[in-house]
Design a protein around this motif. Structure first.
Motif, short mmCIF file in Angstrom:
data_model
loop_
_atom_site.label_atom_id
_atom_site.label_comp_id
_atom_site.label_asym_id
_atom_site.label_seq_id
_atom_site.Cartn_x
_atom_site.Cartn_y
_atom_site.Cartn_z
N GLY A 191 -20.89 -13.53 -2.25
CA GLY A 191 -19.86 -14.24 -1.48
C GLY A 191 -18.62 -13.40 -1.28
N CYS A 192 -18.17 -12.71 -2.33
CA CYS A 192 -16.99 -11.85 -2.22
C CYS A 192 -17.22 -10.73 -1.21
N THR A 193 -18.42 -10.15 -1.24
CA THR A 193 -18.74 -9.06 -0.31
C THR A 193 -18.83 -9.58 1.12
N THR A 194 -19.48 -10.74 1.30
CA THR A 194 -19.64 -11.31 2.65
C THR A 194 -18.28 -11.63 3.26
N ALA A 195 -17.38 -12.18 2.45
CA ALA A 195 -16.05 -12.55 2.96
C ALA A 195 -15.26 -11.33 3.41
N GLN A 196 -15.61 -10.15 2.89
CA GLN A 196 -14.87 -8.94 3.21
C GLN A 196 -15.53 -8.10 4.32
N LEU A 197 -16.64 -8.59 4.88
CA LEU A 197 -17.31 -7.86 5.95
C LEU A 197 -16.41 -7.76 7.17
N ASN A 198 -16.42 -6.59 7.80
CA ASN A 198 -15.53 -6.35 8.95
C ASN A 198 -16.36 -5.81 10.11
N PRO A 199 -16.99 -6.69 10.90
CA PRO A 199 -17.87 -6.24 11.98
C PRO A 199 -17.14 -5.55 13.13
N HIS A 203 -15.29 0.55 9.36
CA HIS A 203 -15.41 0.28 7.93
C HIS A 203 -16.20 -1.01 7.73
N VAL A 204 -17.18 -0.94 6.82
CA VAL A 204 -18.02 -2.11 6.58
C VAL A 204 -17.22 -3.24 5.95
N LEU A 205 -16.35 -2.88 5.00
CA LEU A 205 -15.55 -3.88 4.29
C LEU A 205 -14.08 -3.80 4.71
N GLN A 206 -13.44 -4.95 4.81
CA GLN A 206 -12.02 -4.98 5.16
C GLN A 206 -11.16 -4.40 4.05
N THR A 207 -11.51 -4.68 2.81
CA THR A 207 -10.72 -4.21 1.66
C THR A 207 -11.14 -2.80 1.28
N PRO A 208 -10.22 -1.85 1.20
CA PRO A 208 -10.57 -0.48 0.81
C PRO A 208 -10.97 -0.42 -0.66
N ILE A 209 -11.52 0.72 -1.06
CA ILE A 209 -12.04 0.88 -2.42
C ILE A 209 -10.93 0.69 -3.46
N ASN A 327 -0.67 -14.24 10.79
CA ASN A 327 -1.62 -13.93 11.87
C ASN A 327 -2.98 -13.48 11.33
N PHE A 328 -3.42 -14.12 10.25
CA PHE A 328 -4.71 -13.79 9.67
C PHE A 328 -5.84 -14.27 10.59
N HIS A 329 -6.87 -13.41 10.77
CA HIS A 329 -8.01 -13.76 11.63
C HIS A 329 -9.10 -14.39 10.77
N LEU A 330 -9.33 -15.67 10.96
CA LEU A 330 -10.33 -16.41 10.17
C LEU A 330 -11.71 -16.18 10.79
N SER A 331 -12.43 -15.19 10.28
CA SER A 331 -13.73 -14.81 10.83
C SER A 331 -14.85 -15.67 10.24
N LEU A 332 -16.01 -15.61 10.89
CA LEU A 332 -17.19 -16.34 10.40
C LEU A 332 -17.62 -15.78 9.05
N ALA A 333 -17.51 -14.46 8.88
CA ALA A 333 -17.89 -13.82 7.61
C ALA A 333 -17.04 -14.34 6.47
N PHE A 334 -15.73 -14.48 6.72
CA PHE A 334 -14.85 -14.98 5.68
C PHE A 334 -15.18 -16.43 5.32
N LEU A 336 -18.09 -18.03 5.69
CA LEU A 336 -19.37 -18.09 4.98
C LEU A 336 -19.22 -17.55 3.55
N GLY A 337 -18.47 -16.46 3.41
CA GLY A 337 -18.27 -15.87 2.09
C GLY A 337 -17.53 -16.80 1.16
N SER A 338 -16.48 -17.45 1.67
CA SER A 338 -15.72 -18.37 0.83
C SER A 338 -16.55 -19.60 0.45
N THR A 339 -17.46 -20.01 1.36
CA THR A 339 -18.36 -21.13 1.05
C THR A 339 -19.31 -20.75 -0.07
N VAL A 340 -19.88 -19.54 0.01
CA VAL A 340 -20.79 -19.06 -1.04
C VAL A 340 -20.05 -18.95 -2.37
#
Length: 357
Positions: A191-199, A203-209, A327-334, A336-340
């Motif tokens: 869920g944490c990984t899905t919420a950070q997906l950045n299609p 970069h695959v993830l929104q949050t850097p390492i 101005n946060f963009h509430l994406s589908l990935a976020f 779904l990730g927060s639901t998981v």
């Protein structure tokens, strides 16, 4: 003569029967009244308990969801104009005062006893510096992590401490975890990984390492400090929780004071202790202090499921408020990730092993 005797006996029987019926009626009405009284008392108690749980849940949800928002909002032009160490010191000092206020109330109502007096032995106090310094480092890191994550992402990643706490419970306190709880850990990571997906980016993830590493370190610190503190509290269960909190917070105050002297001494002496503070900064400090008190109230007056619902709702509330404020963009990935993550937190709560009778 015989006829009169029989007649008298019948009259006596009739009177006795009426008396019994009268007594039975009175007994039944008394029983019904008692049952009604007990029912209404139980209903009142249940209603009072439900009301208290609702208030605690609402308070914890609002405090948790606004915590990250207030930290981000306290920045000016992307920077903290105040000293984060003095802010952390202020949080610990306020929690200390709140614990003392609760203790004074206990002393007024119940008097001073061995379990609620502040005076204690060196052996009891000597265990508090370890969790205090761990909490200090963790609380300071939460200010710096916002250089890499936004408020909603922070609320998601903060749930990683469930994994660290569970693993440390297994290692330190030798507590077994159920299969459902291990499955919940896997779901939580997913869920944490899905919420950070950045299609929309390379970069695959929104949050850097760096953000992930800081989140993992914070989770480990929070988990270890929490498990260690629980072990201290359970070592003497009759000890008043406000006394234990006071000694934990007083060491937090001392360590933050040392950090101020080492890190921000010149700035504090030149510009003042409260330099750069705004109304939002004060709200943030009060929020952090009350959050600690609210968690204690949940453990005392409610149950763990309240904390689960509060955490889940807080993630969504933070995201929704961030849409309007930052101005946060509430994406589908976020979403779904927060639901998981919410489902995994729930499974971890209900999946606890029940003690065998």
């Amino acid at each position: 003569m015989e006829y009169r005797k029989v007649k008298d006996q019948e009259s006596y029987d009739d009177l006795s029967l009426k008396d019994v019926e009268s007594l039975s009626g009175r007994s039944l009405s008394s029983a019904n009244a008692s049952a009604t009284g007990l029912s209404s008392a139980g209903g009142a108690k249940g209603k009072s308990s439900w009301k208290l749980k609702s208030v605690v849940t609402l308070a914890l949800t609002l405090l948790t969801s606004s915590q990250a928002i207030l930290i981000v909002w306290s920045k000016r032009a992307g920077k903290y104009e105040y000293s984060v160490i003095t802010a952390n010191f202020s949080v610990e000092a306020l929690k200390c005062l709140l614990s003392l206020a609760a203790l004074f109330r206990t002393w007024n109502h119940h008097g001073v006893t061995d379990d609620n007096r502040l005076t204690t032995s060196f052996d009891e106090v000597s265990v508090y510096p370890i969790p205090a310094i761990l909490y200090m480092v963790k609380n300071l890191l939460q200010y710096y992590i916002f250089a890499y994550v936004d408020a909603p992402a922070y609320q998601i990643l903060k749930n990683l401490n469930i994994i660290s706490t569970g693993v440390l419970y297994r290692i330190i306190l030798k507590k077994k975890l159920s299969e459902i709880q291990w499955a919940a850990f896997i779901l939580l990571c997913a869920g944490c990984t899905t919420a950070q997906l950045n299609p929309s980016s390379d970069h695959v993830l929104q949050t850097p390492i760096q953000g992930w590493m800081m989140a993992i370190v914070m989770a480990l610190l929070s988990g270890f400090a929490g498990v260690y503190t629980e072990a201290i509290i359970k070592k003497r269960p009759s000890r008043n929780i406000n006394v234990q909190n006071f000694w934990l917070y007083i060491f937090g105050v001392i360590f933050n004071l040392v950090a101020i002297c080492v890190q921000d001494y010149d700035a504090v002496m030149t510009k003042g202790f409260f330099h750069g503070y705004s109304f939002i900064t004060v709200l943030m400090i009060v929020n952090h202090a009350l959050s600690g008190i609210a968690v204690s109230m949940v453990m005392k007056y409610a149950d763990n499921i309240v904390k689960v619902y509060s955490t889940s709702v807080a993630m969504l509330l933070t995201a929704v408020v961030s849409v309007f404020l930052f101005n946060f963009h509430l994406s589908l990935a976020f979403f779904l990730g927060s639901t998981v993550v919410s489902v995994s937190v729930y499974l971890h709560s209900v999946g606890k092993l029940q003690p065998q009778k």
